[in-house]
Motif scaffolding. Structure first.
Motif, mmCIF file in Angstrom:
data_model
loop_
_atom_site.group_PDB
_atom_site.id
_atom_site.type_symbol
_atom_site.label_atom_id
_atom_site.label_comp_id
_atom_site.label_asym_id
_atom_site.label_seq_id
_atom_site.Cartn_x
_atom_site.Cartn_y
_atom_site.Cartn_z
ATOM 1 N N GLU A 58 44.583 47.087 42.847
ATOM 2 C CA GLU A 58 44.166 46.430 41.702
ATOM 3 C C GLU A 58 44.383 44.908 42.106
ATOM 4 O OE1 GLU A 58 45.094 45.895 36.799
ATOM 5 O OE2 GLU A 58 46.068 47.622 38.067
ATOM 6 N N GLY A 59 43.574 43.907 41.874
ATOM 7 C CA GLY A 59 43.874 42.600 41.943
ATOM 8 C C GLY A 59 43.252 41.934 43.097
ATOM 9 N N THR A 60 42.869 42.922 44.008
ATOM 10 C CA THR A 60 42.538 42.283 45.434
ATOM 11 C C THR A 60 40.880 41.889 45.298
ATOM 12 O OG1 THR A 60 41.849 44.782 46.186
ATOM 13 C CG2 THR A 60 43.894 43.665 46.795
ATOM 14 N N THR A 61 40.516 40.960 45.991
ATOM 15 C CA THR A 61 39.140 40.399 45.990
ATOM 16 C C THR A 61 38.464 40.434 47.073
ATOM 17 O OG1 THR A 61 39.978 38.001 46.334
ATOM 18 C CG2 THR A 61 39.813 38.740 44.164
ATOM 19 N N GLU A 87 47.717 42.498 51.702
ATOM 20 C CA GLU A 87 47.673 43.081 50.557
ATOM 21 C C GLU A 87 48.753 43.999 50.242
ATOM 22 O OE1 GLU A 87 42.837 42.185 50.221
ATOM 23 O OE2 GLU A 87 43.351 44.104 50.504
ATOM 24 N N SER A 96 36.363 40.906 42.556
ATOM 25 C CA SER A 96 37.130 42.133 42.938
ATOM 26 C C SER A 96 36.346 43.020 43.890
ATOM 27 C CB SER A 96 37.642 42.828 41.662
ATOM 28 O OG SER A 96 36.857 43.699 41.353
ATOM 29 N N ARG A 97 37.301 43.518 44.689
ATOM 30 C CA ARG A 97 37.094 44.734 45.642
ATOM 31 C C ARG A 97 36.211 45.766 44.713
ATOM 32 N NH1 ARG A 97 38.860 45.178 50.976
ATOM 33 N NH2 ARG A 97 40.073 43.201 51.675
ATOM 34 N N ARG A 98 37.070 46.093 43.823
ATOM 35 C CA ARG A 98 36.590 47.400 42.941
ATOM 36 C C ARG A 98 35.331 47.243 42.210
ATOM 37 N NH1 ARG A 98 41.527 48.553 38.928
ATOM 38 N NH2 ARG A 98 40.048 50.060 38.111
ATOM 39 N N GLU A 99 34.944 45.819 41.907
ATOM 40 C CA GLU A 99 33.676 45.541 41.305
ATOM 41 C C GLU A 99 32.703 45.567 42.429
ATOM 42 O OE1 GLU A 99 31.637 43.084 37.840
ATOM 43 O OE2 GLU A 99 33.319 41.919 39.071
ATOM 44 N N ASN A 141 34.597 33.537 38.245
ATOM 45 C CA ASN A 141 34.749 34.079 39.866
ATOM 46 C C ASN A 141 33.780 33.961 40.541
ATOM 47 O OD1 ASN A 141 37.259 34.974 38.364
ATOM 48 N ND2 ASN A 141 36.628 36.690 37.865
#
Length: 431
Positions: A49-52, A203, A95-98, A91
């Motif tokens: 969470e929070g990684t881009t 990270e 984010s990596r998740r997106e 942005n």
């Protein structure tokens, strides 16, 4: 003979997915892409969470080649009614998740992409002048063979585990690629060591530091690099990730290329300045009113040995500049030791037909075509297995669409996509 595809892709990571997306609207180009995973996933163990992403959202699967494509990131936002929230979020780096969710949307929407299909062999059929791609369904064990004029290897990279650590892999020692899956095994540890100072290492170290006061563990971050240095992110520095630089690098003798790549470690192996700043912020805040932070950060440290005993893991270390040996005792080790391209086992039937270089690597042409023996009239292309021939941009998402379009143009023997002739202000060599 059964249907013959123009292109069959082995593996569906971001790079072959880019190829699939850009190939979809090209007339008279038949494609199929196979992957053993049951569904698309992109480094799931590192979707912290929070990684881009370290590249702007324009480095999606298609935009830098075809910004009108229906498979662009902006099209994904529109499809999921997220355009206005994204607009207000401002942005540039998503984010990596997106990014993972975006790729899943494309992969699930493209009929050319089939998951749960493990490619077991790629063979050359001289009589029909086609490749036969053998695949097995991971659920039913049913086998099928696809015929193709060209094969594109997009099998991705594999975690690198140092020889000294391989015998210790398990609950106490694991690669950062498994971090989220293994995070529960850190519970109860009093001392956690991260080895490696690339983006994954930074990270993981940051996530451990943020959880430190609840978990009550000591965090140690070791790297053989000379510093916890930020990745090169100046505007002119980033021009090393352009087709212009790739063309320049391609023209260098191989022995020069092999010297240049390790010297460019800050272009592709360092950490983002933002992540390093966040680590410093945590340590600074934690140091208020205290003599120490519960963290050790040490560059210039090579881990030269490791063993497990009743007290945990003992690491034999050497400070490379001081030339001094010392020992570290820890409870858990997270190996942020990177990824590397390996020769896939499915290529074994073609091993004698591939023209390997003196180091056993692919010889890759300008259009990412692998050098084969003269009797093979079909083509094999590689994605992200050509850093030795094309430079540091090989694993970069920003060059993925350009490489995919180059392969499509070569395989279709026409200019399906018009690609820019000049992409950098820098002149990299003497004409």
């Amino acid at each position: 003979m059964s249907r013959v595809y123009d292109l069959v892709g082995v593996g569906i990571g971001p790079f072959n997915l880019s190829l699939a997306a850009l190939a979809e609207p090209v007339e008279d180009l038949s494609t199929a892409f196979l992957d053993a995973k049951p569904e698309f996933s992109w480094h799931p163990g590192l979707l912290i969470e929070g990684t881009t992403l370290q590249v702007p959202f324009l480095a999606d699967l298609v935009t830098l080649v075809d910004p009108t494509s229906r498979w662009s990131f902006l099209s994904y936002l529109a499809e999921h009614q997220r355009l206005f929230p994204f607009y207000f979020a401002e942005n540039f780096h998503i984010s990596r998740r997106e990014y993972d969710h975006y790729c899943r949307w494309v992969a699930e929407s493209l009929p050319s992409c089939a998951f749960g299909k493990r490619v077991t062999a790629v063979r050359w059929n001289a009589g029909d002048e086609v490749f036969h791609v053998d695949a097995e369904d991971i659920h039913t064990a049913q086998r099928e063979t696809l015929s193709a004029r060209s094969v594109v290897l997009g099998v991705g990279t594999e975690p690198v585990v140092p020889e000294t650590m391989r015998a210790l892999l398990g609950k106490e020692v694991f690669h950062a690629s498994e971090y989220l899956d293994r995070k529960e095994s850190l519970r109860g540890a009093e001392d956690v060591t991260v080895i490696g100072s690339g983006q994954s290492g930074a990270e993981v170290a940051l996530d451990l530091l943020r959880a430190q006061e609840q978990a009550d563990w000591r965090v140690r971050w070791l790297t053989r690099s000379p510093a916890f240095a930020p990745m090169e992110y100046s505007k002119l520095g980033l021009e090393h990730f352009t087709p212009d630089y790739t063309r320049y690098f391609r023209a260098l003798p191989q022995e020069i290329r092999d010297q240049v790549v390790p010297q460019q470690w800050q272009l592709y192996k360092a950490s983002s300045a933002e992540t390093l700043a966040a680590i410093h912020d945590v340590l600074y805040e934690r140091s208020v009113g205290r003599d120490e932070t519960g963290a050790d950060l040490m560059p210039n440290v090579a881990v030269i040995g490791a063993q497990r005993d009743d007290d945990g893991i003992e690491l034999a270390c050497r400070h490379t500049e001081q030339e001094r040996d010392f020992t570290v005792r820890t409870d858990r080790v997270v190996l942020a030791t990177g990824f590397a391209a390996n020769r896939p086992s499915c290529l074994e039937p073609l091993s004698e037909l591939i023209d390997w270089d003196e180091s056993g690597r692919y010889q890759v042409g300008e259009d990412y075509r692998v050098a084969l023996r003269p009797e093979v009239t079909g083509d094999i292309y590689v994605q992200n297995a050509e850093m030795h021939s094309h430079g540091v941009g090989a694993p970069d998402l920003g060059l993925g669409a350009h490489r995919a379009a180059t392969i499509i143009n070569a395989a279709s023997q026409r200019r399906a996509y018009s690609l820019p002739q000049r992409t950098a202000f820098t002149t990299f060599g003497v004409t």
